[in-house]
Design a protein around this motif. Structure first.
Motif, PDB file in Angstrom:
ATOM      1  N   ASN A 159     -31.533  29.153 -13.297  1.00  0.00           N
ATOM      2  CA  ASN A 159     -31.481  29.165 -11.829  1.00  0.00           C
ATOM      3  C   ASN A 159     -32.325  30.295 -11.245  1.00  0.00           C
ATOM      4  OD1 ASN A 159     -29.846  26.887 -11.581  1.00  0.00           O
ATOM      5  ND2 ASN A 159     -28.029  28.092 -12.047  1.00  0.00           N
ATOM      6  N   ARG A 160     -32.343  31.429 -11.929  1.00  0.00           N
ATOM      7  CA  ARG A 160     -33.172  32.551 -11.473  1.00  0.00           C
ATOM      8  C   ARG A 160     -34.653  32.165 -11.530  1.00  0.00           C
ATOM      9  NH1 ARG A 160     -35.997  37.000 -13.449  1.00  0.00           N
ATOM     10  NH2 ARG A 160     -35.844  36.243 -15.589  1.00  0.00           N
ATOM     11  N   LEU A 161     -35.064  31.571 -12.642  1.00  0.00           N
ATOM     12  CA  LEU A 161     -36.480  31.200 -12.798  1.00  0.00           C
ATOM     13  C   LEU A 161     -36.857  30.059 -11.853  1.00  0.00           C
ATOM     14  CD1 LEU A 161     -36.834  31.469 -16.683  1.00  0.00           C
ATOM     15  CD2 LEU A 161     -37.618  33.106 -14.959  1.00  0.00           C
ATOM     16  N   ASP A 162     -35.945  29.130 -11.636  1.00  0.00           N
ATOM     17  CA  ASP A 162     -36.199  28.024 -10.711  1.00  0.00           C
ATOM     18  C   ASP A 162     -36.541  28.591  -9.330  1.00  0.00           C
ATOM     19  OD1 ASP A 162     -36.397  25.527  -9.600  1.00  0.00           O
ATOM     20  OD2 ASP A 162     -34.294  24.958  -9.888  1.00  0.00           O
ATOM     21  N   ALA A 163     -35.751  29.577  -8.891  1.00  0.00           N
ATOM     22  CA  ALA A 163     -35.992  30.186  -7.575  1.00  0.00           C
ATOM     23  C   ALA A 163     -37.331  30.916  -7.537  1.00  0.00           C
ATOM     24  CB  ALA A 163     -34.855  31.141  -7.241  1.00  0.00           C
ATOM     25  N   MET A 164     -37.734  31.481  -8.667  1.00  0.00           N
ATOM     26  CA  MET A 164     -38.967  32.284  -8.714  1.00  0.00           C
ATOM     27  C   MET A 164     -40.228  31.414  -8.696  1.00  0.00           C
ATOM     28  SD  MET A 164     -40.010  35.088 -11.587  1.00  0.00           S
ATOM     29  CE  MET A 164     -38.456  35.914 -11.519  1.00  0.00           C
ATOM     30  N   PHE A 165     -40.160  30.250  -9.333  1.00  0.00           N
ATOM     31  CA  PHE A 165     -41.380  29.443  -9.518  1.00  0.00           C
ATOM     32  C   PHE A 165     -41.497  28.248  -8.566  1.00  0.00           C
ATOM     33  CE2 PHE A 165     -40.568  30.749 -14.150  1.00  0.00           C
ATOM     34  CZ  PHE A 165     -41.259  31.935 -13.975  1.00  0.00           C
ATOM     35  N   SER A 166     -40.409  27.879  -7.907  1.00  0.00           N
ATOM     36  CA  SER A 166     -40.423  26.623  -7.159  1.00  0.00           C
ATOM     37  C   SER A 166     -41.330  26.665  -5.928  1.00  0.00           C
ATOM     38  CB  SER A 166     -38.990  26.298  -6.722  1.00  0.00           C
ATOM     39  OG  SER A 166     -39.017  25.246  -5.807  1.00  0.00           O
ATOM     40  N   VAL A 167     -42.183  25.641  -5.791  1.00  0.00           N
ATOM     41  CA  VAL A 167     -43.000  25.556  -4.570  1.00  0.00           C
ATOM     42  C   VAL A 167     -42.136  25.102  -3.392  1.00  0.00           C
ATOM     43  CG1 VAL A 167     -45.314  25.219  -5.549  1.00  0.00           C
ATOM     44  CG2 VAL A 167     -43.793  23.247  -5.308  1.00  0.00           C
ATOM     45  N   GLY A 168     -40.940  24.614  -3.678  1.00  0.00           N
ATOM     46  CA  GLY A 168     -40.037  24.170  -2.611  1.00  0.00           C
ATOM     47  C   GLY A 168     -39.175  25.291  -2.057  1.00  0.00           C
ATOM     48  N   ASN A 169     -39.246  26.473  -2.653  1.00  0.00           N
ATOM     49  CA  ASN A 169     -38.431  27.602  -2.196  1.00  0.00           C
ATOM     50  C   ASN A 169     -39.309  28.573  -1.398  1.00  0.00           C
ATOM     51  OD1 ASN A 169     -36.992  29.980  -1.952  1.00  0.00           O
ATOM     52  ND2 ASN A 169     -36.760  30.326  -4.149  1.00  0.00           N
ATOM     53  N   ALA A 170     -38.945  28.782  -0.128  1.00  0.00           N
ATOM     54  CA  ALA A 170     -39.772  29.598   0.778  1.00  0.00           C
ATOM     55  C   ALA A 170     -39.924  31.037   0.273  1.00  0.00           C
ATOM     56  CB  ALA A 170     -39.151  29.593   2.167  1.00  0.00           C
ATOM     57  N   ASP A 171     -38.971  31.513  -0.533  1.00  0.00           N
ATOM     58  CA  ASP A 171     -39.015  32.905  -1.007  1.00  0.00           C
ATOM     59  C   ASP A 171     -39.606  33.051  -2.399  1.00  0.00           C
ATOM     60  OD1 ASP A 171     -37.838  33.909   1.252  1.00  0.00           O
ATOM     61  OD2 ASP A 171     -35.798  33.532   0.495  1.00  0.00           O
ATOM     62  N   SER A 172     -40.052  31.959  -3.003  1.00  0.00           N
ATOM     63  CA  SER A 172     -40.513  32.082  -4.391  1.00  0.00           C
ATOM     64  C   SER A 172     -41.834  32.837  -4.460  1.00  0.00           C
ATOM     65  CB  SER A 172     -40.672  30.690  -5.029  1.00  0.00           C
ATOM     66  OG  SER A 172     -41.865  30.073  -4.605  1.00  0.00           O
ATOM     67  N   ASP A 173     -42.103  33.420  -5.610  1.00  0.00           N
ATOM     68  CA  ASP A 173     -43.376  34.100  -5.854  1.00  0.00           C
ATOM     69  C   ASP A 173     -44.537  33.165  -5.529  1.00  0.00           C
ATOM     70  OD1 ASP A 173     -42.513  36.524  -6.697  1.00  0.00           O
ATOM     71  OD2 ASP A 173     -43.165  36.323  -8.793  1.00  0.00           O
ATOM     72  N   VAL A 174     -44.394  31.919  -5.964  1.00  0.00           N
ATOM     73  CA  VAL A 174     -45.479  30.953  -5.816  1.00  0.00           C
ATOM     74  C   VAL A 174     -45.726  30.637  -4.328  1.00  0.00           C
ATOM     75  CG1 VAL A 174     -46.194  28.594  -6.357  1.00  0.00           C
ATOM     76  CG2 VAL A 174     -45.074  29.982  -8.105  1.00  0.00           C
ATOM     77  N   THR A 175     -44.657  30.412  -3.576  1.00  0.00           N
ATOM     78  CA  THR A 175     -44.822  30.120  -2.140  1.00  0.00           C
ATOM     79  C   THR A 175     -45.482  31.300  -1.434  1.00  0.00           C
ATOM     80  OG1 THR A 175     -42.848  28.746  -2.206  1.00  0.00           O
ATOM     81  CG2 THR A 175     -43.590  29.450  -0.032  1.00  0.00           C
TER      82      THR A 175
END
Ligand code: ADP
Ligand code: MG
Length: 345
Positions: A69-85
């Motif tokens: 769940n931690r990594l999902d939040a970090m990499f997801s393009v669907g999460n406004a706070d992710s590193d990737v976004t």
């Protein structure tokens, strides 16, 4: 699907609350642990199953779920706070060590596959509707426009500083699950686990052997049917990661459009393969390679294997025949028509 996702999210939430802070916690050690623990969750837009054996297995699996769940939040393009976004929005900035690690690994695979693997594919994933599930076939001029920003050479990673030039934006969907399975296995090891198997939506990674000392038997799905297999791989301590157009696609006017994009054309890869499985001790590399070899097709895959540029084995399927690399020729059993890919042509 949404309800199932919701229910699973609730289960994950409850699980996360009961997880202990560290493995080997004394109180926990005193408590009797089951000899085997399994959890099934929905994360990274796919169904996952994690099983660990031995003392501490319940705690190990709980901690692994937290990590997913931690990594999902970090990499997801669907999460406004992710590193990737954040990087896609700002074009540059500082990312976590882990995001930088994955991006570096992605670049290495891009270089060794002549750009068949390319994380700057993101504008095309959006254009085809794979990010929102509002699928559509774009106009050719839209594809040409989106392709302008597609080049892994536009990505630079310096320590944790990342920059994107040429209006590029990135999507780690072709590599993140492989990194995640590696992390899950590492967490299980840290918890003292010696035997485990995880399946992150078809991306399998095993720790050690089965508890009786024999190899794990991993079935490789037949892309033509959910209930049949191409064959069975006997293996230990490996990632076994499969990519195929059958995993995610939509249909329009009788034509199938899948989610593995050829960075050269901007269209779903017109591959002569229907399934690519990579067997490798490193899950991150295995995941990127499975996507890349699908795009490269049979000849490209053979060439990369023979070049020895990356250490891996592979199981390829073209709809009628299975191609198995030399390194696993004795450990992959199949009833299908089979050809061995030798290191020397
Ligand atoms: P899955 O996600 O089903 O395990 P893959 O590992 O093959 O399958 O990853 C496909 C995902 O990788 C796509 O959903 C997209 O996010 C991304 N992707 C698609 N084409 C490419 C490509 N040529 N290079 C890098 N990433 C890609
Ligand atoms: Mg992949």
């Amino acid at each position: 699907m949404k309800l199932r996702k919701y229910i699973l999210t609730v289960i994950i939430g409850i699980t996360a609350m009961t997880v202990l802070s560290s493995c080997g916690n004394k109180e926990n050690a005193a408590k009797e642990q089951p000899a085997q623990s399994t959890q099934e969750i929905f994360a990274m837009d796919t169904y996952m199953s994690l099983t660990a054996y031995g003392n501490n297995s319940e705690e190990a699996v709980n901690k692994a779920v937290q990590e997913i769940n931690r990594l999902d939040a970090m990499f997801s393009v669907g999460n406004a706070d992710s590193d990737v976004t954040k990087i896609n929005e700002n074009g540059s900035g500082e990312v976590s060590e882990e995001t930088a690690f994955i991006m570096n690994r992605a670049m290495q695979v891009s270089e060794k596959t002549n750009g068949a693997f390319d994380i700057t594919i993101y504008p095309l994933m959006e254009l085809w509707g794979f990010t929102t599930k509002n699928y559509r076939v774009p106009e050719s001029n839209e594809i040409a426009e989106a392709l302008k920003g597609v080049s892994y050479t536009n990505v630079s990673v310096n320590g944790q500083q990342v920059a994107l030039t040429g209006g590029s934006s990135i999507d780690l969907g072709g590599i993140a699950k492989g990194y995640t399975s590696s992390r899950v296995i590492q967490i299980m090891k840290d918890c003292g686990i010696e035997h485990a198997i995880v399946n992150l939506g078809g991306n399998v990674q095993v720790l050690g052997t089965k508890t009786d000392g024999s190899d794990w038997r991993v079935a490789i799905q037949n892309p033509a049917s959910e209930n049949s297999y191409l064959g069975i791989l006997s293996t230990a301590d490996k990632a076994v990661i499969t990519s195929g157009g059958y995993e995610r696609y939509f249909e329009q006017d009788g034509q199938v459009y899948h989610h593995i994009i050829d960075p050269q054309t901007g269209y779903p890869s017109d591959s002569d393969l229907t399934s690519v499985t990579i067997v490798c001790s490193d899950g991150t590399t295995a995941d990127a390679l499975s996507t890349a070899l699908f795009v490269m097709g049979l000849d490209g895959a053979k060439e990369l294997y023979r070049s020895g540029a990356i250490d891996f084995d592979m199981i390829l399927f073209d709809g009628s025949k299975v191609y198995v690399s030399e390194g696993i020729k004795d450990t992959f059993s199949t009833d299908m028509d089979k050809e061995i890919i030798t290191r020397q042509p």
